[in-house]
Write a protein that holds these residues in place. Structure first.
Motif, PDB file in Angstrom:
ATOM      1  N   LEU A   1     -19.597   1.331  32.404  1.00 24.18           N
ATOM      2  CA  LEU A   1     -18.269   1.951  32.391  1.00 24.18           C
ATOM      3  C   LEU A   1     -17.633   1.840  33.777  1.00 24.18           C
ATOM      4  O   LEU A   1     -16.475   1.453  33.902  1.00 24.18           O
ATOM      5  N   ILE A   2     -18.396   2.141  34.807  1.00 27.06           N
ATOM      6  CA  ILE A   2     -17.887   2.060  36.186  1.00 27.06           C
ATOM      7  C   ILE A   2     -17.467   0.629  36.520  1.00 27.06           C
ATOM      8  O   ILE A   2     -16.424   0.401  37.122  1.00 27.06           O
ATOM      9  N   LYS A   3     -18.285  -0.355  36.086  1.00 23.17           N
ATOM     10  CA  LYS A   3     -18.014  -1.770  36.401  1.00 23.17           C
ATOM     11  C   LYS A   3     -17.026  -2.437  35.448  1.00 23.17           C
ATOM     12  O   LYS A   3     -16.773  -3.635  35.553  1.00 23.17           O
ATOM     13  N   LYS A   4     -16.501  -1.658  34.476  1.00 23.00           N
ATOM     14  CA  LYS A   4     -15.548  -2.170  33.483  1.00 23.00           C
ATOM     15  C   LYS A   4     -16.157  -3.277  32.621  1.00 23.00           C
ATOM     16  O   LYS A   4     -15.503  -4.264  32.299  1.00 23.00           O
ATOM     17  N   LYS A   5     -17.417  -3.112  32.247  1.00 17.75           N
ATOM     18  CA  LYS A   5     -18.098  -4.042  31.336  1.00 17.75           C
ATOM     19  C   LYS A   5     -18.278  -3.333  30.002  1.00 17.75           C
ATOM     20  O   LYS A   5     -18.849  -2.243  29.944  1.00 17.75           O
ATOM     21  N   TYR A   6     -17.797  -3.954  28.932  1.00 14.47           N
ATOM     22  CA  TYR A   6     -17.881  -3.343  27.607  1.00 14.47           C
ATOM     23  C   TYR A   6     -19.348  -3.222  27.191  1.00 14.47           C
ATOM     24  O   TYR A   6     -20.122  -4.171  27.320  1.00 14.47           O
ATOM     25  N   PHE A   7     -19.731  -2.062  26.674  1.00 15.54           N
ATOM     26  CA  PHE A   7     -21.130  -1.803  26.324  1.00 15.54           C
ATOM     27  C   PHE A   7     -21.254  -1.257  24.906  1.00 15.54           C
ATOM     28  O   PHE A   7     -20.298  -0.734  24.330  1.00 15.54           O
TER      29      PHE A   7
END
Length: 164
Positions: free
Chosen positions: A138-144
């Protein structure tokens, strides 16, 4: 008894509750809450709650944020999905949103006490156990996407994937 992710037939899995979480970021901080009511009472989390009939997940995340901390998130993106299977059979699908701005000043309500937290000092020890597995994305803006088995508030197993 359910103990691992592989004990669940995820193809046929259907949630009992559809919910959202909203995390508002500003500079190097994120708006978190001390939850005062409902599921997760006493834990730190983001504003959120159950999606109502005829309400989209985005509409829910905005409404819940307004109700819980008296602000309106802006510049919103869908950031991830969480699938929770509890050993007592409860099933929750949660859509996680991230906002880059807000209108208003966070205020304490009956449901939540908001506070700004440095992204380098996230209080994982006071949050749901699963948060440490996906919050970095979430912090790195990567969809999980995460799947979890819980017995009450104890995580028994997890699997998290993210898009590169």
């Amino acid at each position: 008894m359910l103990k691992t992710i592989t004990d669940v037939d995820w193809e046929k899995w259907k949630p009992d509750i559809k919910a959202t979480l909203m995390f508002i970021f500003k500079n190097d901080k994120v708006l978190l809450i001390h939850k005062k009511t409902g599921l997760g009472i006493g834990k730190i989390n983001g504003p959120g709650g159950k999606i109502e009939i005829n309400e989209s997940s985005l509409e829910c995340s905005i409404r819940e944020t307004q109700e819980e901390v008296c602000v309106t998130p802006e510049v919103i993106s869908k950031s991830g999905e969480l699938y929770f299977q509890f050993t007592d059979e409860l099933k929750i699908h949660c859509i996680v949103y991230r906002a880059e701005n807000l209108i208003g000043i966070p205020k304490e309500t009956r449901e939540a006490k908001p506070f700004w937290c440095s992204i380098n000092k996230i209080p994982y020890d006071q949050m749901w156990e699963d948060d440490v597995t996906w919050f970095k994305y979430l912090i790195k803006k990567k969809y999980f996407s995460g799947k979890y088995i819980f017995k009450k508030d104890q995580m028994l197993d997890s699997k998290v994937d993210f898009k590169k």
